[in-house]
Design an enzyme around this catalytic site. Structure first.
Site, PDB file in Angstrom:
ATOM      1  N   GLU A 180      42.421  49.931  47.649  1.00 20.30           N
ATOM      2  CA  GLU A 180      43.459  50.843  47.182  1.00 20.30           C
ATOM      3  C   GLU A 180      42.826  52.170  46.774  1.00 20.30           C
ATOM      4  OE1 GLU A 180      47.196  48.542  45.958  1.00 20.30           O
ATOM      5  OE2 GLU A 180      46.007  48.924  44.184  1.00 20.30           O
ATOM      6  N   SER A 202      50.853  53.823  48.499  1.00 17.86           N
ATOM      7  CA  SER A 202      52.015  54.456  49.145  1.00 17.86           C
ATOM      8  C   SER A 202      52.403  53.810  50.477  1.00 17.86           C
ATOM      9  CB  SER A 202      51.778  55.962  49.319  1.00 17.86           C
ATOM     10  OG  SER A 202      51.635  56.580  48.048  1.00 17.86           O
ATOM     11  N   GLY A 260      53.363  48.920  45.834  1.00 12.33           N
ATOM     12  CA  GLY A 260      53.854  49.235  44.491  1.00 12.33           C
ATOM     13  C   GLY A 260      55.291  49.729  44.564  1.00 12.33           C
ATOM     14  N   GLY A 261      55.471  51.048  44.486  1.00 12.68           N
ATOM     15  CA  GLY A 261      56.798  51.663  44.410  1.00 12.68           C
ATOM     16  C   GLY A 261      57.818  51.109  45.395  1.00 12.68           C
ATOM     17  N   GLU A 305      45.061  51.145  37.907  1.00 14.31           N
ATOM     18  CA  GLU A 305      45.763  51.580  36.695  1.00 14.31           C
ATOM     19  C   GLU A 305      45.186  50.900  35.460  1.00 14.31           C
ATOM     20  OE1 GLU A 305      49.671  50.788  38.220  1.00 14.31           O
ATOM     21  OE2 GLU A 305      49.458  52.531  39.533  1.00 14.31           O
ATOM     22  N   GLY A 350      50.886  55.717  44.427  1.00 13.63           N
ATOM     23  CA  GLY A 350      52.027  56.366  43.789  1.00 13.63           C
ATOM     24  C   GLY A 350      52.123  57.853  44.074  1.00 13.63           C
ATOM     25  N   ASN A 374      53.663  44.525  43.983  1.00 13.05           N
ATOM     26  CA  ASN A 374      53.171  44.782  42.629  1.00 13.05           C
ATOM     27  C   ASN A 374      54.195  45.662  41.927  1.00 13.05           C
ATOM     28  OD1 ASN A 374      51.809  45.451  40.310  1.00 13.05           O
ATOM     29  ND2 ASN A 374      50.327  46.814  41.322  1.00 13.05           N
ATOM     30  N   TRP A 375      54.989  45.017  41.079  1.00 15.62           N
ATOM     31  CA  TRP A 375      56.075  45.765  40.432  1.00 15.62           C
ATOM     32  C   TRP A 375      55.590  46.644  39.284  1.00 15.62           C
ATOM     33  CZ3 TRP A 375      60.285  41.369  39.934  1.00 15.62           C
ATOM     34  CH2 TRP A 375      60.761  41.068  41.208  1.00 15.62           C
ATOM     35  N   LYS A 376      54.366  46.423  38.834  1.00 14.63           N
ATOM     36  CA  LYS A 376      53.843  47.164  37.674  1.00 14.63           C
ATOM     37  C   LYS A 376      54.805  46.951  36.480  1.00 14.63           C
ATOM     38  CE  LYS A 376      51.710  50.129  41.025  1.00 14.63           C
ATOM     39  NZ  LYS A 376      51.128  51.413  41.373  1.00 14.63           N
ATOM     40  N   HIS A 384      43.090  46.260  39.058  1.00 13.85           N
ATOM     41  CA  HIS A 384      43.919  47.348  39.594  1.00 13.85           C
ATOM     42  C   HIS A 384      43.482  48.682  38.984  1.00 13.85           C
ATOM     43  CE1 HIS A 384      47.350  49.900  40.426  1.00 13.85           C
ATOM     44  NE2 HIS A 384      47.625  49.071  41.406  1.00 13.85           N
TER      45      HIS A 384
HETATM   46  P1  PGA Z   1      52.127  52.380  45.420  1.00 10.95           P
HETATM   47  O1  PGA Z   1      51.196  51.404  44.529  1.00 10.95           O
HETATM   48  O2  PGA Z   1      52.567  51.566  46.608  1.00 10.95           O
HETATM   49  O3  PGA Z   1      53.254  52.768  44.517  1.00 10.95           O
HETATM   50  O4  PGA Z   1      51.271  53.532  45.829  1.00 10.95           O
HETATM   51  C1  PGA Z   1      50.292  50.531  45.129  1.00 10.95           C
HETATM   52  C2  PGA Z   1      49.554  49.768  44.049  1.00 10.95           C
HETATM   53  O5  PGA Z   1      49.263  50.350  43.008  1.00 10.95           O
HETATM   54  O6  PGA Z   1      49.250  48.566  44.207  1.00 10.95           O
END
Ligand code: PGA
Length: 254
Positions: free
Chosen positions: A168, A214, A235-236, A98, A174, A10-12, A96
């Site tokens: 999640e 994370s 994500g990251g 976010e 993050g 998930n590149w956001k 998600h």
């Molecule tokens: P993260 O994000 O790996 O940067 O914690 C995970 C996500 O939001 O899917």
């Protein structure tokens, strides 16, 4: 029934078109290491069609980070499931945290988007998870249960055969804080039990539940070694193709 691991990037709101193309080209060089694992990348909308074109015929699928609940019409700025499919996307992330927190999507919105994704023929990854305060107050399972009840209220057994759930915990996204494998397994089992009660043991047994929050090369092996953890939503650490490949290959090395 053995469930295949699914590792999703998930590149956001990261990566331009040329950055997407560079990532895909590195990823394609590593596909040998990823045999036996399902891989999906979720670029931002402007890069989706290009990523899908470059990955056509490979084992890597492409998806969208969001979808609108109507198939078309006067909804400025929104993107429908049909458009995602047409651009070469097969998957979509729904709910998600976010989008729930920053954009303000509520449970009802998430449920509508999940329905629209399935109606369009996409494979949704439904995200659920509690905030730190909710975990500290001992309400993590209540919160996740409420999110599941709402999102899955209108869903059928057939829908559930095509749906993936991602647990999640919001406090782990993050932040560098990861849930322990035990915490994740406990919640995954809780989710599977609920899905079993609602849709039957067959669906619960085949449902893939990903962990997200994370996930990095250093902790992926331990998480993915758990039978209850069917993959990761990254994500990251998914922004770097080498780190992402390391994560996706980690479960095999256990
Ligand atoms: P993260 O994000 O790996 O940067 O914690 C995970 C996500 O939001 O899917």
């Amino acid at each position: 029934m053995a469930r295949r691991k699914l590792i999703a990037a998930n590149w956001k709101m990261n990566k331009t078109l040329s950055e997407t193309e560079a990532f895909v080209s590195t990823l394609k060089d590593s596909l040998g290491k990823l045999a036996g694992t399902d891989i999906v990348i979720f670029p931002p909308f402007p890069s989706l069609a290009s990523a899908a074109r470059l990955l056509r015929g490979s084992a890597v699928a492409v998806g969208a980070q969001d979808v609108f609940w109507e198939p078309e019409g006067a909804y400025t700025g929104e993107v429908s499931g049909r458009m995602i499919l047409d651009a070469g996307g097969s998957h979509v992330i729904v709910g998600h945290s976010e989008r729930r927190e920053v954009i303000g999507e509520d449970d009802d919105t998430v449920a509508r988007k999940l329905g629209a994704a399935l109606a369009a023929g996409l494979l949704p990854i439904l995200c659920v998870g509690e905030k730190l305060k909710e975990r500290e107050d001992g309400k993590a399972q209540d919160v996740v249960l409420e999110q599941l009840q709402s999102a899955l209220a209108q869903r059928t057994v057939a829908d559930m055969k095509r749906t993936v759930i991602a647990y999640e915990p919001v406090w782990a996204i993050g932040t560098g804080r990861t849930a322990t494998a035990e915490d994740a397994v406990e919640m995954h089992s809780f989710i599977r039990e609920y899905v079993g009660q609602r849709f039957g043991d067959d669906i619960a047994g085949r449902l893939r539940i990903l962990y997200g929050g994370s996930v990095k090369p250093g902790n992926a092996g331990q998480l993915l070694a758990q039978e209850e953890i069917d993959g990761a939503l990254v994500g990251g650490a998914s922004l770097d193709p080498e780190a992402f490949v390391e994560i996706a290959a980690a479960w095999k090395e256990q």
